[in-house]
Every structure is written in C-alpha cells, then in structure tokens.
Design an enzyme around this catalytic site. Structure first.
Site, short mmCIF file in Angstrom:
data_model
loop_
_atom_site.label_atom_id
_atom_site.label_comp_id
_atom_site.label_asym_id
_atom_site.label_seq_id
_atom_site.Cartn_x
_atom_site.Cartn_y
_atom_site.Cartn_z
N ASP A 1 0.85 -1.18 0.00
CA ASP A 1 0.00 0.00 0.00
C ASP A 1 0.90 1.24 0.00
OD1 ASP A 1 -2.06 -1.77 0.18
OD2 ASP A 1 -2.76 -1.15 2.16
N ASP B 1 -15.20 -4.04 -1.45
CA ASP B 1 -14.81 -3.88 -0.06
C ASP B 1 -16.08 -3.81 0.78
OD1 ASP B 1 -12.20 -3.68 -1.05
OD2 ASP B 1 -12.40 -1.51 -1.30
#
Length: 242
Positions: free
Chosen positions: A8, A128
């Site tokens: 990330d 998500d």
C-alpha cells in the site's frame, strides 16, 4: 491458490492502514520497490499494489512508484483511483498486469462493462465490504449496496476476477472472515481473491482448504502479516502451491 503480497503506497512510502483508516498508519518502508524486490526474491510472481492517495483523492498519485515496481518484472495488480478509462490505460501503459476498479464499479456497471469489453481479463473489480455493504472512496463512505449483489452483477457482465475485502478484519491480524468469503465463492462463477485478516500461517492453510472446495478461489492477499513477520512469504507460497 495464488499468494498476492500487498504493498500500500501513501506519500510514496510503503504503509499499512488499520481497517483503511488514514489516521491508523504504520510506515514499513520509504522505498516500495525495494519491498517488491524482496517479495520477488521470496518467489512471488504477483504483487498487489494499492495507491492509497489515489483511493482517497480519486486520481492516481504514485504512478512513478508503480512504474518502479512494474520494472522488476513481477505481475502487478493495481488499485486505488482507477475511476476513468484514461487512468486504466495509463496504468496498463506502465506495465501493470491487472487494474482493480472499486468505487466506479459500485457507481456504474456500464463503465465496468465497457472496460471488460476493451481489456478483458486485465480488469478486476474490488469489492470492499463493511458488514456486508459496499464501502467506497478509500472505505470512507459505506453505500446501501449489498456486496454479494454487486458481485453477482459484476460476474454477469463478464468480470473475471473479484477481490473481496472484509473491512472488519483488514489489518487487524484476527484471521480472515471465512464465512463471508465462502458465501461469495458460492454465489459467483468468476475468480475470487480473498483479502483481509490473514494473521498467521494457519490462516493461509484455512483459505487453502476453501480453495480445494471452491475452484474459483483464485488466491489471497496478504499484507500486514508479512510485514509483522507473522507469515513467512516463501513458506506461504510453497504451501499455496501444494
């Protein structure tokens, strides 16, 4: 089952967020490409990259870092800020193998269908979920859309890969939500990559058990557990291949 070690990127650095919260950030490296090189040395063929700045702002912010990772020769799966065809084309032009559409998938099935028609298996959709509901814009907003319902619609329009993240377990090192992942696998035909909660080697084994029952479990994304040395990537890769 493919192991996707995760990177990330925020502010050009390799970080992890707890449950996607920008105020719960841990920096693991100033050089994400060096981290990717370590993953490659361990035997990983893929790396899952998220441009967190892109996810929050809506536009890619770390493409130079993505380019440096792609130059290593690994297959790169990139998400975060992929909300226009131009953004997708730009990412693919950098050498990205697969682009993940998240927020726009929840907003426009037509947009995803056009991308699938143009780019085929190079397009994945990231779903998500927060208590079964789709979260968007870097998980800042939760919609009233059912994660399972969205997955079935994406499957129907030809999306070949879904990345299903359980927000409640992401970055918590508490173990994956196996029940949620199994429900997803049961209800779609396309490939599913499980994400969120892997905390130890046995979690990889548990997902491997699901993979033996559901041929469409493509793989698992592992992030914080690798950085915290709870999971040895080389071992996980060997286990997943057996």
């Amino acid at each position: 089952m493919t192991i996707y070690p995760a990177i990330d990127i925020k502010g050009g650095r390799c970080v992890r967020l707890t449950q996607g919260r920008a105020d719960q950030e841990t920096v693991y490296s100033e050089n994400p490409a060096e981290v990717a090189a370590q993953f490659k040395k361990a035997g990983a063929g893929w790396v899952h990259v998220v441009d967190l700045d892109g996810a929050f702002s809506g536009e890619s912010q770390n493409l130079s870092v993505v380019r440096s990772i792609a130059s290593l020769g690994m297959k790169v799966q990139l998400g975060g800020g992929m909300r226009s065809r131009l953004a997708v084309e730009r990412a693919l032009g950098l050498g990205v193998t697969r682009v993940v559409i998240g927020t726009r998938a929840a907003e426009s099935e037509e947009f995803v269908a056009e991308l699938v028609k143009a780019f085929g298996e190079k397009i994945a959709v990231g779903i998500d979920a927060n208590n079964g509901q789709v979260a968007v814009k870097g998980w800042v907003d939760t919609t009233g859309t059912s994660a399972l319902g969205l997955a079935q619609r994406m499957d129907a329009i030809g999306v070949r890969t879904l990345i299903y993240t359980d927000i409640g377990t992401d970055g918590m090192l508490t173990g994956p939500n196996l029940a949620a992942q199994e429900a997803m696998l049961k209800n779609v035909k396309c490939g599913v990559i499980a994400s969120g909660g892997v905390s130890q080697q046995s979690d990889v084994g548990a997902l491997g058990g699901l993979a033996k029952r559901y041929a469409n479990l493509d793989g698992v994304i592992i992030g914080k557990a690798i950085y915290e040395k709870r999971v040895d990537l080389a071992t996980a890769l060997k286990d997943a291949a057996s």
